[in-house]
Write a protein that holds these residues in place. Structure first.
Motif, PDB file in Angstrom:
ATOM      1  N   ALA A  27       0.927  -1.319  -0.153  1.00  0.00           N
ATOM      2  CA  ALA A  27       0.175  -0.347  -0.258  1.00  0.00           C
ATOM      3  C   ALA A  27       1.120   1.155   0.066  1.00  0.00           C
ATOM      4  N   LEU A  28       1.633   1.752   0.585  1.00  0.00           N
ATOM      5  CA  LEU A  28       2.718   2.511   1.465  1.00  0.00           C
ATOM      6  C   LEU A  28       3.779   2.754  -0.385  1.00  0.00           C
ATOM      7  N   SER A  29       3.781   1.100  -1.052  1.00  0.00           N
ATOM      8  CA  SER A  29       4.542   1.726  -1.821  1.00  0.00           C
ATOM      9  C   SER A  29       4.090   2.660  -3.330  1.00  0.00           C
ATOM     10  N   LEU A  30       2.760   2.286  -2.810  1.00  0.00           N
ATOM     11  CA  LEU A  30       1.775   3.650  -4.336  1.00  0.00           C
ATOM     12  C   LEU A  30       0.355   4.388  -3.981  1.00  0.00           C
ATOM     13  N   LEU A  31       0.376   4.042  -2.432  1.00  0.00           N
ATOM     14  CA  LEU A  31      -0.155   5.258  -1.731  1.00  0.00           C
ATOM     15  C   LEU A  31       0.058   6.948  -2.028  1.00  0.00           C
ATOM     16  N   PRO A  32       1.506   7.075  -2.048  1.00  0.00           N
ATOM     17  CA  PRO A  32       1.761   8.454  -1.518  1.00  0.00           C
ATOM     18  C   PRO A  32       1.582   8.841  -3.301  1.00  0.00           C
ATOM     19  N   PHE A  33       1.813   8.101  -4.253  1.00  0.00           N
ATOM     20  CA  PHE A  33       1.476   8.486  -5.924  1.00  0.00           C
ATOM     21  C   PHE A  33       0.704   9.569  -5.334  1.00  0.00           C
ATOM     22  N   VAL A  34      -0.333   9.423  -4.108  1.00  0.00           N
ATOM     23  CA  VAL A  34      -1.830   9.655  -5.081  1.00  0.00           C
ATOM     24  C   VAL A  34      -2.539  10.275  -4.008  1.00  0.00           C
ATOM     25  N   MET A  35      -1.893  10.668  -3.038  1.00  0.00           N
ATOM     26  CA  MET A  35      -2.001  11.101  -2.070  1.00  0.00           C
ATOM     27  C   MET A  35      -1.231  11.719  -0.881  1.00  0.00           C
ATOM     28  N   PRO A  36      -1.017  12.724  -0.407  1.00  0.00           N
ATOM     29  CA  PRO A  36      -0.357  12.933   1.287  1.00  0.00           C
ATOM     30  C   PRO A  36       0.289  11.539   1.528  1.00  0.00           C
ATOM     31  N   PRO A  37       1.178  11.423   2.664  1.00  0.00           N
ATOM     32  CA  PRO A  37       1.618  10.288   3.069  1.00  0.00           C
ATOM     33  C   PRO A  37       1.282  10.575   3.996  1.00  0.00           C
ATOM     34  N   ALA A  38       0.702  11.898   4.973  1.00  0.00           N
ATOM     35  CA  ALA A  38       0.057  12.299   6.412  1.00  0.00           C
ATOM     36  C   ALA A  38      -1.189  11.486   5.740  1.00  0.00           C
ATOM     37  N   THR A  39      -1.624  11.134   4.569  1.00  0.00           N
ATOM     38  CA  THR A  39      -3.002  10.806   4.891  1.00  0.00           C
ATOM     39  C   THR A  39      -2.737   9.248   4.836  1.00  0.00           C
ATOM     40  N   ALA A  40      -1.646   9.125   3.526  1.00  0.00           N
ATOM     41  CA  ALA A  40      -1.317   7.105   3.095  1.00  0.00           C
ATOM     42  C   ALA A  40      -0.941   6.632   4.641  1.00  0.00           C
ATOM     43  N   VAL A  41      -0.301   7.338   5.472  1.00  0.00           N
ATOM     44  CA  VAL A  41       0.332   6.115   6.413  1.00  0.00           C
ATOM     45  C   VAL A  41      -0.472   5.812   7.210  1.00  0.00           C
ATOM     46  N   PRO A  42      -1.373   6.964   8.418  1.00  0.00           N
ATOM     47  CA  PRO A  42      -2.660   6.270   8.908  1.00  0.00           C
ATOM     48  C   PRO A  42      -3.611   5.699   8.117  1.00  0.00           C
ATOM     49  N   LEU A  43      -3.768   5.821   7.262  1.00  0.00           N
ATOM     50  CA  LEU A  43      -4.570   5.003   6.366  1.00  0.00           C
ATOM     51  C   LEU A  43      -4.417   3.563   6.793  1.00  0.00           C
ATOM     52  N   VAL A  44      -3.162   3.487   6.603  1.00  0.00           N
ATOM     53  CA  VAL A  44      -2.836   1.831   6.034  1.00  0.00           C
ATOM     54  C   VAL A  44      -2.195   1.115   7.319  1.00  0.00           C
ATOM     55  N   ALA A  45      -2.533   2.868   8.196  1.00  0.00           N
ATOM     56  CA  ALA A  45      -2.494   1.732   9.818  1.00  0.00           C
ATOM     57  C   ALA A  45      -3.620   0.939  10.221  1.00  0.00           C
ATOM     58  N   ILE A  46      -4.336   1.813   9.421  1.00  0.00           N
ATOM     59  CA  ILE A  46      -5.996   1.396  10.350  1.00  0.00           C
ATOM     60  C   ILE A  46      -6.331   0.099   9.966  1.00  0.00           C
ATOM     61  N   TYR A  47      -5.813  -0.724   8.425  1.00  0.00           N
ATOM     62  CA  TYR A  47      -6.147  -1.336   7.715  1.00  0.00           C
ATOM     63  C   TYR A  47      -5.321  -2.690   8.453  1.00  0.00           C
ATOM     64  N   SER A  48      -3.922  -2.552   8.559  1.00  0.00           N
ATOM     65  CA  SER A  48      -3.245  -3.135   9.228  1.00  0.00           C
ATOM     66  C   SER A  48      -3.862  -3.255  10.432  1.00  0.00           C
ATOM     67  N   ALA A  49      -3.935  -3.103  11.639  1.00  0.00           N
ATOM     68  CA  ALA A  49      -4.977  -3.096  13.107  1.00  0.00           C
ATOM     69  C   ALA A  49      -5.975  -4.424  12.561  1.00  0.00           C
ATOM     70  N   VAL A  50      -7.034  -3.700  12.003  1.00  0.00           N
ATOM     71  CA  VAL A  50      -8.173  -4.536  11.859  1.00  0.00           C
ATOM     72  C   VAL A  50      -7.571  -6.023  11.009  1.00  0.00           C
ATOM     73  N   PHE A  51      -6.513  -6.443  10.062  1.00  0.00           N
ATOM     74  CA  PHE A  51      -6.535  -7.316  10.026  1.00  0.00           C
ATOM     75  C   PHE A  51      -5.546  -8.375  11.008  1.00  0.00           C
ATOM     76  N   SER A  52      -4.209  -7.221  11.660  1.00  0.00           N
ATOM     77  CA  SER A  52      -3.846  -8.243  12.521  1.00  0.00           C
ATOM     78  C   SER A  52      -4.387  -8.579  13.705  1.00  0.00           C
ATOM     79  N   LEU A  53      -5.521  -7.803  13.563  1.00  0.00           N
ATOM     80  CA  LEU A  53      -6.718  -8.604  15.623  1.00  0.00           C
ATOM     81  C   LEU A  53      -7.257  -9.634  14.365  1.00  0.00           C
ATOM     82  N   VAL A  54      -7.542  -9.775  13.304  1.00  0.00           N
ATOM     83  CA  VAL A  54      -8.518 -10.910  12.918  1.00  0.00           C
ATOM     84  C   VAL A  54      -7.384 -11.698  12.960  1.00  0.00           C
ATOM     85  N   VAL A  55      -5.832 -12.449  12.758  1.00  0.00           N
ATOM     86  CA  VAL A  55      -4.967 -13.273  12.727  1.00  0.00           C
ATOM     87  C   VAL A  55      -4.944 -13.255  14.202  1.00  0.00           C
TER      88      VAL A  55
END
Length: 237
Positions: A27-55
């Motif tokens: 996600a972070l290899s591509l998202l910074p091309f389409v949105m500011p890193p300060a938006t992309a990084v927290p967005l990825v953190a949310i999804y990472s937390a959700v998937f880590s919770l499931v596992v």
């Protein structure tokens, strides 16, 4: 931006569903091309937390809690500095930092630069600190603790359970600091909801194709892609 972001999140979740890793890296290899890193990084953190919770919930019975506690103690000291980096650095510098981290991870993978000796338990604190720093700055806490865990001869289930439990805890701490620093904006939360369907579909597709692909070749393809994207981010900024 919506279509590009949704596609990127879907692809990152597809890789996660297929391999069990890579949602943050892809996600972070591509998202910074389409949105500011300060938006992309927290967005990825949310999804990472959700998937880590499931596992983590699925494998909770084989978690090695003493190691999780050491990782978390180190991470709690590293996350604030990482969050400060994310808030302070300009967008161009953050993109270059993301690119540099991606290239380092690719080099470690391609050259097999994994530790050969078994470090002491105290080193888990150090690995946790670096994971907290990278997690706070770029939402990529994995490499330091993965390198440490690779030397410990844990069973595959214990390896996965322990790291995912740590990632969940680390990302929750990180999200608290993001909230404190004003990074969990309405736009970030809105994107997290909007991209949920592509994320679910991508993960489901990856799980469905798990037994239908050559994992060695796919892993090589993923890291080749990360190398190209990391180099582009490092050069373009």
């Amino acid at each position: 931006m919506w279509l590009a972001g949704a596609t990127i999140v879907g692809v990152a979740c597809f890789v996660f569903g297929l391999t069990g890793f890579g949602i943050g890296l892809v996600a972070l290899s591509l998202l910074p091309f389409v949105m500011p890193p300060a938006t992309a990084v927290p967005l990825v953190a949310i999804y990472s937390a959700v998937f880590s919770l499931v596992v983590a919930l699925q494998l909770r019975r084989v978690v090695l809690w003493p190691y999780v506690s050491r990782f978390v103690l180190g991470a709690v000291a590293g996350v604030p500095l990482g969050a400060w980096v994310l808030v302070t650095l300009p967008a161009g510098a953050l993109r270059r930092l993301i690119g540099a981290v991606l290239l380092v991870i690719v080099i470690i993978e391609w050259c097999g630069l994994y530790p050969q000796h078994k470090p002491g338990k105290g080193w888990a604190l150090c690995a946790g600190w670096w994971a907290g720093l990278l997690g706070g700055a770029l939402s990529t806490p994995g490499p330091p603790v993965i390198l440490y865990a690779a030397t410990q001869r844990w069973s595959p289930r214990a390896f996965k359970a322990t790291l995912q439990t740590f990632f969940l805890t680390n990302q929750l701490v990180t999200l608290v600091f993001y909230r404190w620093n004003g990074l969990l904006t309405r736009d970030v939360m809105k994107l997290a909801v909007v991209f949920a369907i592509p994320a679910i579909l991508g993960t489901a597709a990856g799980i469905y194709l798990f037994d239908r692909v050559n994992h060695t070749q796919f892993r090589r393809l993923v890291f080749a892609f990360l190398s190209v994207s990391g180099l582009a981010l490092l050069i373009r900024g």
